[in-house]
Design a protein around this motif. Structure first.
Motif, mmCIF file in Angstrom:
data_model
loop_
_atom_site.group_PDB
_atom_site.id
_atom_site.type_symbol
_atom_site.label_atom_id
_atom_site.label_comp_id
_atom_site.label_asym_id
_atom_site.label_seq_id
_atom_site.Cartn_x
_atom_site.Cartn_y
_atom_site.Cartn_z
ATOM 1 N N UNK A 1 8.804 -1.454 -13.781
ATOM 2 C CA UNK A 1 8.682 -2.399 -12.670
ATOM 3 C C UNK A 1 7.394 -2.134 -11.911
ATOM 4 N N UNK A 2 7.103 -0.852 -11.665
ATOM 5 C CA UNK A 2 5.884 -0.521 -10.927
ATOM 6 C C UNK A 2 4.649 -0.930 -11.721
ATOM 7 N N UNK B 1 1.455 -2.130 -1.223
ATOM 8 C CA UNK B 1 1.886 -0.763 -0.931
ATOM 9 C C UNK B 1 3.355 -0.655 -0.558
ATOM 10 N N UNK B 2 3.796 -1.382 0.458
ATOM 11 C CA UNK B 2 5.222 -1.287 0.823
ATOM 12 C C UNK B 2 6.147 -1.657 -0.329
ATOM 13 N N UNK B 3 5.718 -2.629 -1.154
ATOM 14 C CA UNK B 3 6.594 -3.039 -2.252
ATOM 15 C C UNK B 3 6.741 -1.912 -3.264
ATOM 16 N N UNK B 4 5.600 -1.299 -3.578
ATOM 17 C CA UNK B 4 5.665 -0.169 -4.508
ATOM 18 C C UNK B 4 6.553 0.926 -3.934
ATOM 19 N N UNK C 1 9.615 15.367 -7.273
ATOM 20 C CA UNK C 1 9.705 13.902 -7.324
ATOM 21 C C UNK C 1 8.959 13.286 -6.139
ATOM 22 N N UNK C 2 9.117 13.909 -4.968
ATOM 23 C CA UNK C 2 8.440 13.376 -3.790
ATOM 24 C C UNK C 2 6.922 13.561 -3.908
ATOM 25 N N UNK C 3 6.530 14.652 -4.588
ATOM 26 C CA UNK C 3 5.090 14.893 -4.760
ATOM 27 C C UNK C 3 4.428 13.782 -5.576
ATOM 28 N N UNK C 4 5.178 13.152 -6.465
ATOM 29 C CA UNK C 4 4.589 12.107 -7.306
ATOM 30 C C UNK C 4 4.148 10.906 -6.472
ATOM 31 N N UNK C 5 4.840 10.665 -5.381
ATOM 32 C CA UNK C 5 4.590 9.404 -4.666
ATOM 33 C C UNK C 5 3.171 9.308 -4.100
ATOM 34 N N UNK C 6 2.614 10.432 -3.607
ATOM 35 C CA UNK C 6 1.283 10.352 -2.978
ATOM 36 C C UNK C 6 0.209 9.903 -3.979
ATOM 37 N N UNK D 1 0.601 8.390 -6.705
ATOM 38 C CA UNK D 1 0.977 7.054 -7.178
ATOM 39 C C UNK D 1 0.483 6.003 -6.193
ATOM 40 N N UNK D 2 0.643 6.299 -4.903
ATOM 41 C CA UNK D 2 0.221 5.341 -3.896
ATOM 42 C C UNK D 2 -1.303 5.180 -3.932
ATOM 43 N N UNK D 3 -2.004 6.308 -4.121
ATOM 44 C CA UNK D 3 -3.469 6.219 -4.198
ATOM 45 C C UNK D 3 -3.905 5.398 -5.406
ATOM 46 N N UNK D 4 -3.168 5.583 -6.525
ATOM 47 C CA UNK D 4 -3.514 4.815 -7.726
ATOM 48 C C UNK D 4 -3.383 3.318 -7.463
ATOM 49 N N UNK D 5 -2.282 2.947 -6.821
ATOM 50 C CA UNK D 5 -2.093 1.526 -6.508
ATOM 51 C C UNK D 5 -3.197 1.061 -5.567
ATOM 52 N N UNK D 6 -3.591 1.938 -4.640
ATOM 53 C CA UNK D 6 -4.635 1.581 -3.679
ATOM 54 C C UNK D 6 -5.993 1.370 -4.339
ATOM 55 N N UNK D 7 -6.221 2.010 -5.489
ATOM 56 C CA UNK D 7 -7.505 1.869 -6.169
ATOM 57 C C UNK D 7 -7.610 0.555 -6.928
ATOM 58 N N UNK D 8 -6.489 -0.107 -7.129
ATOM 59 C CA UNK D 8 -6.505 -1.356 -7.909
ATOM 60 C C UNK D 8 -7.487 -2.357 -7.304
ATOM 61 N N UNK D 9 -7.476 -2.465 -5.968
ATOM 62 C CA UNK D 9 -8.326 -3.456 -5.291
ATOM 63 C C UNK D 9 -9.801 -3.265 -5.584
ATOM 64 N N UNK D 10 -10.369 -2.132 -5.139
ATOM 65 C CA UNK D 10 -11.794 -1.907 -5.384
ATOM 66 C C UNK D 10 -12.152 -1.979 -6.865
#
Ligand SMILES: Nc1ncnc2c1ncn2[C@@H]1O[C@H](COP(=O)(O)OP(=O)(O)O)[C@@H](O)[C@H]1O
Ligand SMILES: [Mg+2]
Length: 580
Positions: free
Chosen positions: A176-177, A251-254, A290-295, A297-306
């Motif tokens: 899904x992600x 971001x919030x959706x992810x 598991x919680x460590x993965x989220x940070x 992951x969020x940065x990866x999604x954030x890089x999609x734009x640039x």
């Protein structure tokens, strides 16, 4: 990488190729990031040392070690910080400079037809705005993507090792992600392209308005231009807002989807804990990882734009770089032509829908002869002479110089034979001298002086405090129309080409400067083959022969006297001019 389709991936790799020569600097940047991160760990060590040493062991050396440690750590951190900003910035600017260089070079080499199809403002905005978007994608994005992908993979491996069943549960949300990232990528790219196009429109309206500000002022067209600008400016804003919305929502959706995964895992895990299948220790370390993965992951999604913006920009640039350059011609050398010109059954069409602009044109010009071309505007005169420097090639028939099809000459050498003076005299923002020497960079001072004198440039430049060293302003705005023409004629005289083309070279002049330009032209045309297009019939009366064009055909030819006597199209044109 899942969010990139094959075409985008190719574009991205092509962008990265521009960064590749700078890999040592790139590594230095990565080193900086590592140093920076390492210091944080160093701090944890220092704090432990301090607590253990100062409080538990009461070691007096701590008095020195801890303050010194702080200074050293911050020094290292500072160096890391510096490198992690400086090095990627350096690589990014190098990449931008190289791409900009390649794009500009390509602009210079593209055929005239390309510029007929593409607006100058769009091309300008690619050179200035689009290219800037490339840097982020080619430098920072790659660092973060490599680092965070590795982190995510590492943590996943660790999770699998800890408890593969729970990990698989958590991984259920991964598709899904990934799907979501794909979707945002596509949207980002679409909106980036729109933004870039709208920046082109902003550039276009601004350029038109700034260049034509005199016309705008005298026609009180400020409000009209402002409305036009408001429209493109608003479109630019709206396109940007779409991009920002995607960024804000993604971001919030992810996070939300990740939370769903977490909830599922918790459900299973707690059930196992309750059923004593899992110890508290196992559970806690699993949860922590598991919680460590989220940070990351969020940065990866954030890089999609640039990343996608960079790719969209890259595509717009590579599209131009992939255009075929002008045909360089054949391999027949041409040091200096005698100057015989022949058009043999030439037809030419710009646009199939509008029909041919030139139809079956045939004529010959002997070396040294002056032939004038007259006819109503739109009859095809400029198109006719534009075939000589090969701005366009005929669809059928051929243009020959000294009996050889001009397509067989080397293009550079062919153009060396031609001097062109047209109505819009291109002047660069430089001195009068450099404008005259524009096409002959190696010309010595005496030759420039002679050309300036022959073209009656000295008559006005001598009255200027700086003489030939006076700047002419952008597009020559500091000179009058007649002065600009004379500079253009001096340039043509200096070039000393055997064939001269004058396309309405004198039509914008008043009588007095017209007279000076006429005598300047007399100097230029002596012993050269000349094609003159002129509005004023008085300037063509002295030609050896006159060709009269109408709707892309030569309808009459002969001397001034003969054509007048024949009482045809030329005689009619002549009557019209003298009745006004
Ligand atoms: N770059 C171009 N693309 C398409 N059509 C053109 C282009 N340049 C000129 N034309 C068309 O070709 C015809 C002849 O134009 P031109 O050769 O400039 O005539 P003239 O110099 O006699 O006034 C006109 O109808 C004009 O609209
Ligand atoms: Mg014309």
């Amino acid at each position: 990488m899942p969010p990139l389709d094959a075409g985008a991936l190719r574009t991205y790799l092509r962008l990265l190729a521009y960064a590749r020569p700078h890999w040592p600097m790139f590594l230095l940047g990565v080193l900086g990031m590592v140093l920076f991160a390492a210091v944080d760990t160093g701090f944890a060590v220092l704090v432990k040392m301090f607590l253990d040493g100062a409080f538990v062991e009461r070691d007096p050396r701590m008095l020195l070690y801890v303050p010194a440690g702080i200074i050293v750590l911050f020094l290292v951190r500072g160096v890391g910080d510096y490198l992690s900003v400086y090095a990627p910035g350096w690589v990014g600017r190098q990449v931008i400079k190289s791409i900009r260089h390649d794009l500009f070079e390509r602009y210079l080499q593209l055929p005239v037809t390309f510029f007929d199809r593409n607006g100058v403002a769009q091309l300008l905005s690619r050179l200035t705005y689009n290219i800037e978007l490339v840097a982020e994608a080619a430098t920072n994005a790659i660092t973060f993507i490599i680092r965070d992908t590795l982190t995510v993979i590492g943590l996943l491996a660790y999770l699998l090792y800890l408890n593969w069943k729970l990990t698989l549960f958590a991984l259920a949300v991964a598709p899904v992600i990934v799907g979501l990232i794909r979707l945002t990528s596509r949207l980002f790219r679409r909106y980036s392209m729109r933004i870039q196009a709208s920046m082109g429109d902003v550039t276009r309206v601004a350029k038109e308005s700034l260049e034509s500000q005199r016309v705008i002022k005298v026609f009180n067209a400020e409000a009209r231009q402002l409305d036009a600008f408001e429209a493109v400016n608003e479109h630019n804003r709206a396109s940007y807002m779409k991009l920002i919305t995607v960024k804000a929502v993604s971001n919030p959706v992810v996070q939300m989807i990740a939370a769903l995964g977490l909830a599922a895992v918790m459900y299973v895990a707690i059930r196992d804990v309750l059923g004593a299948g899992l110890t508290v220790g196992e559970f806690t370390s699993f949860l922590a990882a598991l919680l460590l993965v989220t940070a990351p992951l969020r940065r990866l999604v954030g890089m999609v734009g640039p990343l996608q913006q960079g790719i969209a920009a890259g595509q717009s640039v590579f599209e131009v770089l992939d255009q075929a350059v002008e045909d360089r011609g054949g391999d027949v050398p041409l040091a200096r032509a005698r100057g015989e010109i022949e058009y043999r059954g030439v037809s030419f069409t710009y646009d199939r829908d509008k029909g041919p602009v030139l139809s079956d044109i045939s004529f010959t010009v002997a070396p040294g002869e002056t032939v004038a071309i007259v006819g109503r505007s739109g009859s095809g005169k400029s198109t006719l002479v534009s075939l000589l420097p090969r701005f366009h090639d005929p669809d059928t028939g051929a243009v020959l110089i000294d009996g050889i099809d001009i397509r067989r000459y080397r293009l550079r050498e062919l153009r060396n034979q031609l001097a062109l003076v047209s109505q819009d005299v291109v002047l660069v923002d430089d001195t009068i001298r450099n404008n005259i020497a524009f096409s002959t960079p190696g010309a010595d001072a005496a030759a420039v002086q002679h050309a300036a004198q022959a073209a009656h440039v000295l008559e006005f430049s001598d009255e200027l405090p700086e003489g030939l060293e006076t700047p002419v302003g952008e597009r020559g705005t500091l000179l009058s129309g007649g002065q600009r023409q004379r500079v253009a004629i001096a340039r043509a005289i200096l070039k000393d080409a055997p064939i001269v083309i004058l396309d309405e070279a004198t039509s914008a002049l008043d009588a007095e400067s017209g007279h000076l330009v006429q005598t300047a032209l007399g100097e230029l045309l002596r012993e050269r083959t000349t094609l003159v297009i002129a509005h004023r019939l008085s300037t063509v009366e002295r030609a050896d022969r006159i060709l009269v064009m109408d709707e892309g055909r030569i309808v009459e030819s002969g001397t001034h006297a003969a054509l007048l006597a024949a009482g045809g199209v030329y005689a009619a044109l002549h009557r019209m001019q003298f009745s006004v």
